[in-house]
Design an enzyme around this catalytic site. Sequence first.
Site, PDB file in Angstrom:
ATOM      1  N   HIS A  56     -54.922 -78.855  22.360  1.00 33.10           N
ATOM      2  CA  HIS A  56     -56.250 -79.111  21.794  1.00 33.10           C
ATOM      3  C   HIS A  56     -56.471 -80.591  21.496  1.00 33.10           C
ATOM      4  O   HIS A  56     -57.609 -81.008  21.292  1.00 33.10           O
ATOM      5  CB  HIS A  56     -56.440 -78.288  20.519  1.00 33.10           C
ATOM      6  CG  HIS A  56     -56.605 -76.829  20.807  1.00 33.10           C
ATOM      7  ND1 HIS A  56     -57.819 -76.214  20.858  1.00 33.10           N
ATOM      8  CD2 HIS A  56     -55.698 -75.868  21.114  1.00 33.10           C
ATOM      9  CE1 HIS A  56     -57.664 -74.932  21.159  1.00 33.10           C
ATOM     10  NE2 HIS A  56     -56.387 -74.695  21.323  1.00 33.10           N
TER      11      HIS A  56
ATOM     12  N   ASP B 152     -60.114 -88.167  19.832  1.00 29.96           N
ATOM     13  CA  ASP B 152     -60.289 -86.736  19.559  1.00 29.96           C
ATOM     14  C   ASP B 152     -60.140 -85.985  20.874  1.00 29.96           C
ATOM     15  O   ASP B 152     -60.687 -86.417  21.901  1.00 29.96           O
ATOM     16  CB  ASP B 152     -61.706 -86.496  19.000  1.00 29.96           C
ATOM     17  CG  ASP B 152     -61.705 -85.468  17.882  1.00 29.96           C
ATOM     18  OD1 ASP B 152     -60.870 -84.559  17.926  1.00 29.96           O
ATOM     19  OD2 ASP B 152     -62.568 -85.575  16.987  1.00 29.96           O
TER      20      ASP B 152
HETATM   21  P1  ADQ Z   1     -60.253 -80.544  14.806  1.00 31.66           P
HETATM   22  O1  ADQ Z   1     -59.532 -81.844  14.764  1.00 31.66           O
HETATM   23  O2  ADQ Z   1     -60.183 -79.730  13.572  1.00 31.66           O
HETATM   24  O3  ADQ Z   1     -59.815 -79.627  16.045  1.00 31.66           O
HETATM   25  P2  ADQ Z   1     -63.138 -80.362  15.696  1.00 31.66           P
HETATM   26  O4  ADQ Z   1     -63.169 -80.172  17.153  1.00 31.66           O
HETATM   27  O5  ADQ Z   1     -64.240 -81.236  15.221  1.00 31.66           O
HETATM   28  O6  ADQ Z   1     -61.794 -80.994  15.113  1.00 31.66           O
HETATM   29  O7  ADQ Z   1     -63.277 -78.916  15.063  1.00 31.66           O
HETATM   30  C1  ADQ Z   1     -63.393 -78.740  13.735  1.00 31.66           C
HETATM   31  C2  ADQ Z   1     -64.080 -77.413  13.418  1.00 31.66           C
HETATM   32  O8  ADQ Z   1     -64.023 -77.260  12.021  1.00 31.66           O
HETATM   33  C3  ADQ Z   1     -65.531 -77.416  13.836  1.00 31.66           C
HETATM   34  O9  ADQ Z   1     -65.896 -76.148  14.279  1.00 31.66           O
HETATM   35  C4  ADQ Z   1     -66.247 -77.796  12.524  1.00 31.66           C
HETATM   36  O10 ADQ Z   1     -67.539 -77.245  12.382  1.00 31.66           O
HETATM   37  C5  ADQ Z   1     -65.324 -77.227  11.467  1.00 31.66           C
HETATM   38  N1  ADQ Z   1     -65.389 -78.073  10.260  1.00 31.66           N
HETATM   39  C6  ADQ Z   1     -65.108 -79.371  10.138  1.00 31.66           C
HETATM   40  N2  ADQ Z   1     -65.349 -79.797   8.876  1.00 31.66           N
HETATM   41  C7  ADQ Z   1     -65.785 -78.743   8.194  1.00 31.66           C
HETATM   42  C8  ADQ Z   1     -66.233 -78.524   6.836  1.00 31.66           C
HETATM   43  N3  ADQ Z   1     -66.335 -79.501   5.943  1.00 31.66           N
HETATM   44  N4  ADQ Z   1     -66.609 -77.280   6.504  1.00 31.66           N
HETATM   45  C9  ADQ Z   1     -66.556 -76.295   7.409  1.00 31.66           C
HETATM   46  N5  ADQ Z   1     -66.181 -76.435   8.683  1.00 31.66           N
HETATM   47  C10 ADQ Z   1     -65.807 -77.630   9.073  1.00 31.66           C
HETATM   48  C11 ADQ Z   1     -58.869 -79.739  17.133  1.00 31.66           C
HETATM   49  C12 ADQ Z   1     -58.901 -81.030  17.931  1.00 31.66           C
HETATM   50  C13 ADQ Z   1     -60.311 -81.267  18.475  1.00 31.66           C
HETATM   51  C14 ADQ Z   1     -60.749 -80.074  19.316  1.00 31.66           C
HETATM   52  C15 ADQ Z   1     -60.548 -78.776  18.554  1.00 31.66           C
HETATM   53  C16 ADQ Z   1     -60.793 -77.551  19.450  1.00 31.66           C
HETATM   54  O11 ADQ Z   1     -58.494 -82.127  17.102  1.00 31.66           O
HETATM   55  O12 ADQ Z   1     -60.355 -82.453  19.271  1.00 31.66           O
HETATM   56  O13 ADQ Z   1     -62.121 -80.209  19.641  1.00 31.66           O
HETATM   57  O14 ADQ Z   1     -59.222 -78.675  18.047  1.00 31.66           O
HETATM   58  O15 ADQ Z   1     -60.045 -77.602  20.630  1.00 31.66           O
END
Ligand code: ADQ
Length: 461
Positions: free
Chosen positions: A156, A368
């Site tokens: 991921h 990311d």
């Molecule tokens: P993350 O680093 O956690 O994931 P991201 O892809 O942005 O980053 O996903 C985070 C998820 O958590 C999103 O669905 C977001 O809405 C939710 N989220 C974030 N902050 C939040 C908050 N304050 N309250 C509620 N929900 C929140 C890892 C990798 C990424 C990759 C994903 C999926 O680091 O690059 O996109 O996995 O493969």
Amino acid sequence: MSRLIIVSNRVAPISEGGPAAGGLAVGVYDALKETGGMWFGWSGDVLTSHPEGIKLEEHGPVTFATIGLVRRDYDQYYRGFSNATLWPAFHYRPDLIEFDRQEYDGYCRVNRWLAEQLAPLLRPDDVIWVHDYHLIPFAQALRALGVKNRIGFFLHIPFPAAQILLSVPRHRELVEALCAFDLLGFQTEPDLRAFCDYIETEAGGSLRRDGAKPVEVRAFGQTLRAAAYPIGVYPDEIAALAKDGESGRDVEIVKATLHHRKLVMSVDRLDYSKGLVERFRAFERLIEHDSRQRNNVSFLQIAPPTRSDVDAYRDMRFQLEAESGRINGRYAELDWTPIRYIHRQYERPVLAALFREAHVGLVTPLRDGMNLVAKEYVSAQDPDDPGVLVLSQFAGAARELTAALIVNPLDIDDMADALATALKMPLDERKARYGEMMQQLRENNVSVWRDNFLRDLKAGA
Ligand code: ADQ
């Protein structure tokens, strides 16, 4: 039909299989419900003594299989090698790598132990799909136990350039372990290229490319395949959630306190890879250079703390609190606070509804793998009056969302200029950019991601 076995560090709670859950949980859970199967991983509990065994919970055709970790395993496998060594290295921060040989040994030991727990539950035709950097040695551990099933792995987070990976002690063992999988999935083509480059230049392996098919990799006496499978979201479901939440209490409060000012919004886990300090400074630069923006726009940063037992995370939290305090102290007025910085988790429907209110989604990670927030922000927009996405060139999502305003997250002026452009962008241009991005998100939603990966994993059988 063969069962699907999902293995990930954490198992999404069953409630996350519902419409309010994240793309990954819904996408993976949908597939499990179709084929029947099991989701196996750590329960999230840190125990004082070794668990009796796996806890099994049946929900229709899906079994949730979870197990706790003792403190030493948690410290070495999760907090240590996964999050203080691999995470910074894979996000291009070798300066933050902490390496401890005992933690690495613990990481390998926990992978072997988890594999021993899962192996007796497997059937010969099960297809196993392992997720993320915590579990790189998992296939190797299963193979050592005689498991012959198809085993795929999806990373991921980014796969770093070979010169960065070389800074991780034992990198060769890690890549050798990856080669025990049958199929490796990466978020983007550059991640795939970085892996292939390591195979050719450092591992003495060879590659065979055949059109659009996964690359065939030969290394460490193994033959496997590797390809890019960008993860998506369900854009129409997010749009519906956002619309439904429009008159919710949290949204009403935000609207009331904005007093018709424009809203710039960001949502991230509190992580140094997300570029928060630079982003705060970019917002400061915007209001510093253009006094008309003062009192006309507010920045809402939602960032719940994670991994607060890792030093680098604690340091960053202090730095961010100091920066937001400094900027607010310098510019705030009696009725206006430039930056609202909130350390908490919100329900997905609330986030979606807030995204819809925001004129600008500011998503500027330094690195990311994909960044689902960028995709969720676009999905949540009102088609008749969409906001503008400002997106880092170093998010995997930037390869698909090319109609966003793409910025370098290290260039504060570049980000401030993009914010100014976004805040005054005419409706026609906003609609055109939104339409282009929504089409892309629909064509490559999370089902497409999952189906393509599983098709390739099964095709190699
Ligand atoms: P993350 O680093 O956690 O994931 P991201 O892809 O942005 O980053 O996903 C985070 C998820 O958590 C999103 O669905 C977001 O809405 C939710 N989220 C974030 N902050 C939040 C908050 N304050 N309250 C509620 N929900 C929140 C890892 C990798 C990424 C990759 C994903 C999926 O680091 O690059 O996109 O996995 O493969």
